[in-house]
Every structure is written in C-alpha cells, then in structure tokens.
Enzyme design. Structure first.
Site, PDB file in Angstrom:
ATOM      1  N   HIS A   1    -105.586  74.417  51.547  1.00 18.13           N
ATOM      2  CA  HIS A   1    -106.378  74.259  50.321  1.00 18.13           C
ATOM      3  C   HIS A   1    -106.778  75.601  49.708  1.00 18.13           C
ATOM      4  O   HIS A   1    -107.704  75.656  48.909  1.00 18.13           O
ATOM      5  CB  HIS A   1    -107.620  73.398  50.605  1.00 18.13           C
ATOM      6  CG  HIS A   1    -107.282  71.962  50.935  1.00 18.13           C
ATOM      7  ND1 HIS A   1    -108.174  71.089  51.499  1.00 18.13           N
ATOM      8  CD2 HIS A   1    -106.136  71.259  50.763  1.00 18.13           C
ATOM      9  CE1 HIS A   1    -107.584  69.901  51.670  1.00 18.13           C
ATOM     10  NE2 HIS A   1    -106.351  69.984  51.243  1.00 18.13           N
TER      11      HIS A   1
ATOM     12  N   CYS B   1    -109.033  89.458  33.472  1.00 16.76           N
ATOM     13  CA  CYS B   1    -107.979  90.281  34.070  1.00 16.76           C
ATOM     14  C   CYS B   1    -107.943  91.661  33.413  1.00 16.76           C
ATOM     15  O   CYS B   1    -107.940  91.775  32.184  1.00 16.76           O
ATOM     16  CB  CYS B   1    -106.646  89.573  33.898  1.00 16.76           C
ATOM     17  SG  CYS B   1    -105.249  90.498  34.510  1.00 16.76           S
TER      18      CYS B   1
ATOM     19  N   GLY C   1    -112.851  68.269  63.383  1.00 17.38           N
ATOM     20  CA  GLY C   1    -113.864  68.403  62.335  1.00 17.38           C
ATOM     21  C   GLY C   1    -113.376  68.026  60.953  1.00 17.38           C
ATOM     22  O   GLY C   1    -113.810  68.599  59.959  1.00 17.38           O
ATOM     23  N   THR C   2    -112.493  67.043  60.902  1.00 19.48           N
ATOM     24  CA  THR C   2    -112.063  66.555  59.576  1.00 19.48           C
ATOM     25  C   THR C   2    -112.239  65.049  59.503  1.00 19.48           C
ATOM     26  O   THR C   2    -111.995  64.349  60.493  1.00 19.48           O
ATOM     27  CB  THR C   2    -110.604  66.962  59.246  1.00 19.48           C
ATOM     28  OG1 THR C   2    -110.241  66.354  57.993  1.00 19.48           O
ATOM     29  CG2 THR C   2    -109.608  66.563  60.322  1.00 19.48           C
ATOM     30  N   SER C   3    -112.670  64.575  58.328  1.00 19.28           N
ATOM     31  CA  SER C   3    -112.856  63.137  58.145  1.00 19.28           C
ATOM     32  C   SER C   3    -111.516  62.423  58.050  1.00 19.28           C
ATOM     33  O   SER C   3    -111.456  61.206  58.099  1.00 19.28           O
ATOM     34  CB  SER C   3    -113.682  62.878  56.877  1.00 19.28           C
ATOM     35  OG  SER C   3    -113.005  63.420  55.754  1.00 19.28           O
TER      36      SER C   3
ATOM     37  N   ASN D   1    -114.543  65.420  67.087  1.00 22.44           N
ATOM     38  CA  ASN D   1    -115.423  65.152  65.952  1.00 22.44           C
ATOM     39  C   ASN D   1    -116.764  64.657  66.500  1.00 22.44           C
ATOM     40  O   ASN D   1    -116.818  64.128  67.604  1.00 22.44           O
ATOM     41  CB  ASN D   1    -114.799  64.077  65.038  1.00 22.44           C
ATOM     42  CG  ASN D   1    -115.335  64.127  63.619  1.00 22.44           C
ATOM     43  OD1 ASN D   1    -116.540  64.008  63.388  1.00 22.44           O
ATOM     44  ND2 ASN D   1    -114.449  64.310  62.653  1.00 22.44           N
TER      45      ASN D   1
ATOM     46  N   ARG E   1    -120.902  79.504  46.346  1.00 23.63           N
ATOM     47  CA  ARG E   1    -120.295  79.111  47.631  1.00 23.63           C
ATOM     48  C   ARG E   1    -119.756  80.325  48.384  1.00 23.63           C
ATOM     49  O   ARG E   1    -119.860  80.410  49.608  1.00 23.63           O
ATOM     50  CB  ARG E   1    -119.168  78.097  47.380  1.00 23.63           C
ATOM     51  CG  ARG E   1    -119.718  76.770  46.895  1.00 23.63           C
ATOM     52  CD  ARG E   1    -118.622  75.774  46.644  1.00 23.63           C
ATOM     53  NE  ARG E   1    -117.887  75.416  47.848  1.00 23.63           N
ATOM     54  CZ  ARG E   1    -116.718  74.768  47.830  1.00 23.63           C
ATOM     55  NH1 ARG E   1    -116.164  74.448  46.683  1.00 23.63           N
ATOM     56  NH2 ARG E   1    -116.122  74.450  48.947  1.00 23.63           N
TER      57      ARG E   1
ATOM     58  N   GLN F   1    -107.883  73.094  56.381  1.00 27.57           N
ATOM     59  CA  GLN F   1    -108.213  72.632  55.024  1.00 27.57           C
ATOM     60  C   GLN F   1    -109.357  73.463  54.474  1.00 27.57           C
ATOM     61  O   GLN F   1    -109.752  73.299  53.328  1.00 27.57           O
ATOM     62  CB  GLN F   1    -108.645  71.162  55.052  1.00 27.57           C
ATOM     63  CG  GLN F   1    -107.604  70.217  55.604  1.00 27.57           C
ATOM     64  CD  GLN F   1    -108.209  68.852  55.907  1.00 27.57           C
ATOM     65  OE1 GLN F   1    -108.371  68.010  55.032  1.00 27.57           O
ATOM     66  NE2 GLN F   1    -108.545  68.623  57.167  1.00 27.57           N
ATOM     67  N   ASN F   2    -109.923  74.331  55.322  1.00 30.67           N
ATOM     68  CA  ASN F   2    -111.100  75.084  54.896  1.00 30.67           C
ATOM     69  C   ASN F   2    -110.705  76.295  54.057  1.00 30.67           C
ATOM     70  O   ASN F   2    -109.690  76.926  54.304  1.00 30.67           O
ATOM     71  CB  ASN F   2    -111.902  75.539  56.123  1.00 30.67           C
ATOM     72  CG  ASN F   2    -112.388  74.358  56.945  1.00 30.67           C
ATOM     73  OD1 ASN F   2    -112.423  73.240  56.441  1.00 30.67           O
ATOM     74  ND2 ASN F   2    -112.751  74.587  58.192  1.00 30.67           N
TER      75      ASN F   2
HETATM   76  P1  OAD Z   1    -115.371  66.207  55.387  1.00 30.25           P
HETATM   77  O1  OAD Z   1    -116.726  66.621  54.935  1.00 30.25           O
HETATM   78  O2  OAD Z   1    -114.702  65.081  54.700  1.00 30.25           O
HETATM   79  O3  OAD Z   1    -115.426  65.845  56.941  1.00 30.25           O
HETATM   80  C1  OAD Z   1    -116.085  66.662  57.866  1.00 30.25           C
HETATM   81  C2  OAD Z   1    -115.893  66.039  59.236  1.00 30.25           C
HETATM   82  O4  OAD Z   1    -116.478  66.899  60.187  1.00 30.25           O
HETATM   83  C3  OAD Z   1    -116.570  64.672  59.403  1.00 30.25           C
HETATM   84  O5  OAD Z   1    -115.666  63.765  59.996  1.00 30.25           O
HETATM   85  C4  OAD Z   1    -117.751  64.968  60.346  1.00 30.25           C
HETATM   86  O6  OAD Z   1    -118.042  63.887  61.214  1.00 30.25           O
HETATM   87  C5  OAD Z   1    -117.218  66.151  61.121  1.00 30.25           C
HETATM   88  N1  OAD Z   1    -118.228  67.078  61.656  1.00 30.25           N
HETATM   89  C6  OAD Z   1    -119.398  67.476  61.094  1.00 30.25           C
HETATM   90  N2  OAD Z   1    -120.017  68.384  61.870  1.00 30.25           N
HETATM   91  C7  OAD Z   1    -119.209  68.576  62.957  1.00 30.25           C
HETATM   92  C8  OAD Z   1    -119.276  69.394  64.122  1.00 30.25           C
HETATM   93  N3  OAD Z   1    -120.292  70.223  64.352  1.00 30.25           N
HETATM   94  N4  OAD Z   1    -118.257  69.293  65.017  1.00 30.25           N
HETATM   95  C9  OAD Z   1    -117.211  68.469  64.809  1.00 30.25           C
HETATM   96  N5  OAD Z   1    -117.097  67.684  63.727  1.00 30.25           N
HETATM   97  C10 OAD Z   1    -118.072  67.730  62.816  1.00 30.25           C
HETATM   98  O7  OAD Z   1    -114.452  67.526  55.347  1.00 30.25           O
HETATM   99  P2  OAD Z   1    -112.876  67.666  55.399  1.00 30.25           P
HETATM  100  O8  OAD Z   1    -112.263  66.620  56.255  1.00 30.25           O
HETATM  101  O9  OAD Z   1    -112.581  69.080  55.696  1.00 30.25           O
HETATM  102  O10 OAD Z   1    -110.570  69.674  49.817  1.00 30.25           O
HETATM  103  O11 OAD Z   1    -112.511  67.382  53.885  1.00 30.25           O
HETATM  104  C11 OAD Z   1    -111.194  67.495  53.485  1.00 30.25           C
HETATM  105  C12 OAD Z   1    -111.093  68.051  52.094  1.00 30.25           C
HETATM  106  O12 OAD Z   1    -111.902  67.287  51.203  1.00 30.25           O
HETATM  107  C13 OAD Z   1    -111.639  69.454  51.911  1.00 30.25           C
HETATM  108  O13 OAD Z   1    -110.730  70.461  52.332  1.00 30.25           O
HETATM  109  C14 OAD Z   1    -111.856  69.513  50.433  1.00 30.25           C
HETATM  110  C15 OAD Z   1    -112.394  68.129  50.135  1.00 30.25           C
HETATM  111  O14 OAD Z   1    -111.915  67.571  48.976  1.00 30.25           O
HETATM  112  C16 OAD Z   1    -110.458  70.448  48.719  1.00 30.25           C
HETATM  113  O15 OAD Z   1    -111.385  71.081  48.282  1.00 30.25           O
HETATM  114  C17 OAD Z   1    -109.085  70.442  48.131  1.00 30.25           C
HETATM  115 ZN    ZN Z   2    -103.684  88.893  33.886  1.00 29.05          ZN
END
Ligand code: OAD
Ligand code: ZN
Length: 246
Positions: free
Chosen positions: A118, A146, A186-188, A212, A69, A100-101
């Site tokens: 995160h 380490c 851009g978050t679900s 979104n 990644r 959250q990224n």
């Molecule tokens: P998700 O994959 O859950 O959601 C991504 C969102 O972005 C969705 O609602 C899509 O519709 C939207 N989307 C996709 N492409 C887009 C674009 N070009 N423009 C605007 N919106 C777009 O990702 P997150 O909400 O970030 O946590 O997920 C939250 C957390 O879940 C992450 O940080 C991760 C995961 O578990 C950890 O790793 C702790």
């Molecule tokens: Zn150490």
C-alpha cells in the site's frame, strides 16, 4: 505460550517463510489501526480523504491529514513485533515480509526484504513529472509544489479506488505460492487483494498461521490461530525459532 507440535515441525523444516502484516503489528507502537475502536476510521473517515478526487479538489486539506499521520508515525518507534520479524529474516533460507502498512516501521526495525503493498508515507512524488520527494518537513501544512515542474506532490500510498503497485502485488503472490510456512499478522483480512495472500498460500500447500488479538473473517480457513498481541507472540516465536534452528 505453548506452540503446537504441528507448528514446531513446520518451523524445523521450513525453507521458505512469508509474512503478511497489517495495522495490528504497529498498534503496540501507538499507531492507531483502521477498523478497531479508536481506529483512524472513527475519527477521520479516510474513504473521504484517502482518494484521488479528494486530493485534487482540496490538496492542502488531504496533504495536511497526511502530514498529521506522518508526524504520528515518526514519533513512534518499532515494537518487539517489528524487531522480531527483522531478526527472523536471517533464520530461514528465504524470508519475505509483505506489509499493508505505510508507516515505515518494518524498515526502521531493520527488515530488508520488505514488499510494501500500500505504499509508504515517507515517499511522495510529483503528479506531473513523477519526481520523488522523500524527507518531507512535517511542519509544511500546505501541499508542496514540484521544484522542477510546479506540479503538486502526493504521498506514494495507495488510495481508495487505486490499483496496488503491480510488481509488489505479483511478487507478494509469488511469495505466497512458494512459501511452506505463512503468517498473517495483525490484519483484519478484509481488504483485497492483500487478504487473498493467506488463502493463496494455503491453496498452494503452505501451513498458514494467524496472529491477532481476536478472530478475523479468515481465522476459520487457516491452519492455526495464535491469539494475543503480535509484539508479545512474535517475541516468543522468535525465541522458539532460534532454539529450533540454531
Ligand atoms: P485493520 O484496522 O482493518 O485491522 C487491524 C487488525 O489488527 C484487527 O484484526 C485487530 O484485531 C488486529 N490487532 C489490533 N491490535 C493488535 C495487536 N496488538 N496484535 C495483533 N493484532 C492486533 O487494519 P489492516 O488489516 O491493516 O489500506 O487494514 C488493511 C488496509 O485497510 C490498510 O492497509 C488500509 C485500509 O484501507 C489502505 O490504506 C490502502
Ligand atoms: Zn514535477
């Protein structure tokens, strides 16, 4: 895109703006999201990899997945959305970017005031003595040890079942409470506690706008929804803000 009169009024008067971003903001850079078709969860099942027990029982495997990644994230570049957010920082008295990224793209785009909820894939630390190791060579496929104590090194990201960094979370909650304009981009809005932030902002009187490509579970509870790609909308929004506030 036409922005509503309400939003234009808020942009004019806003003293304190907060933004919450999720994986969608990096989608136009080519970083796969989590929950969309083609997202990371379809291919890898991160619940199984992104947790402490998985790491302890097979550190090389989990490390290898993060190296993969990291490689993807280093190869991509910030898009118009990241760049627009970086520029917005100087256009308001207070501007807080909460993400959250873990992909480091906001930083690479030039944003300064970033709260990472995160963690960040470019930081790693020793489980035993907490020494940090950043600048990792992505070709190292086996988990690193380490140099000081021989402990194994993990990425500084929040895994399933782990708490969010306390300071970052309380700062983010404060930003949400104090902002008069809040963007959820851009978050679900399905992962807590991050998903509470737009609601906290709303309850505290902010005007809350979602950007979104499609509706989320939270859309109905917010003041306004701008539908489309975040890179495109943020670019237009930046131009509008400059026109109004300069
Ligand atoms: P998700 O994959 O859950 O959601 C991504 C969102 O972005 C969705 O609602 C899509 O519709 C939207 N989307 C996709 N492409 C887009 C674009 N070009 N423009 C605007 N919106 C777009 O990702 P997150 O909400 O970030 O946590 O997920 C939250 C957390 O879940 C992450 O940080 C991760 C995961 O578990 C950890 O790793 C702790
Ligand atoms: Zn150490």
């Amino acid at each position: 895109m036409q922005f509503s009169e309400n939003l234009i009024k808020k942009i004019k008067s806003a003293q304190n703006v907060s933004v919450l971003t999720g994986a969608g903001v990096s989608a136009e850079s080519g970083v796969p999201t989590f929950r969309d078709p083609g997202g990371i969860w379809e291919k890898f099942r991160p619940e199984e990899l992104a947790n402490f027990n998985a790491f302890i029982s097979d550190p090389d495997f989990v490390w290898g997945w993060y190296q993969h990644r990291r490689e993807i994230m280093r190869e991509v570049t910030p898009n118009h959305g990241h760049l627009a957010l970086a520029e917005m920082e100087s256009l308001f008295n207070e501007f807080n970017l909460i993400t959250q990224n873990i992909d480091n793209l906001h930083k690479r785009a030039g944003s300064k005031n970033i709260t990472e909820l995160h963690g960040n894939i470019e930081r790693n630390y020793c489980l035993k003595c907490r020494t940090f190791y950043n600048d990792i060579d992505v070709s190292e496929k086996k988990v690193l040890k380490c140099e000081k104590c021989g402990g194994i090194i993990r990425p500084d990201v929040v895994w399933f079942g782990e708490m969010l960094p306390e300071k970052a979370l309380s700062h983010a909650e404060n930003c949400a409470k104090r902002s008069d304009l809040f963007f959820s981009i851009g978050t679900s809005a399905e992962v807590y506690p991050a998903a509470l932030l737009p609601l906290i902002a709303k309850r505290s009187g902010a005007y809350v706008v979602e950007i979104n490509i499609k509706p989320t579970v939270m859309s109905m509870d917010l003041d306004e929804v701008l539908t489309g790609k975040s890179g495109e909308i943020l670019n237009l929004l930046l131009n509008k803000i400059k026109e109004i506030r300069n």
